[in-house]
Design a protein around this motif. Sequence first.
Motif: not given
Length: 144
Positions: A101-116
């Motif tokens: 999952k690119p982010n914990d917010k489950k929103v498109p077009d948002l990639c959070e490095t820490e989450v990955v």
Amino acid sequence: GKSASQGFGIAHFAGPVTYSTENWLDKNKDPLSGDLEDLMRFSGNALLAEIFAEPEAAAPAPGRKFKSTAFKGVINTFQSQLKDLVSVLEQSSLHFVRCFKPNDKKVPDLCETEVVARQLHTSGVLDALRVARTGFPDRQPFAD
């Protein structure tokens, strides 16, 4: 130790690992959702459609495949996306696919490095890369 009829062993990089096959099917029996069964029943893949076909007595009324028209749109979208993914995978030589999952917010077009990074660490991918770099094989050929 277990006999060959009770399990099997794999020579793992960290040492031998023995698996028991006692109640194997019961332990790994996951029920499928009704939506997934409907999706497979009307798959473009003939084998999947045959495996998930309803018995003749339970078949839907003529001209009626799904419980709602909204579900049909979901299936068409999923089938299209699945066919695109299979096409990409067939053109590659990947060992496996792991999704993050690119982010914990489950929103498109948002990639959070820490989450990955967290997922890479907790899923064992980084450890697998470390082991592969030390020279342990990641695949072992099996005789036909």
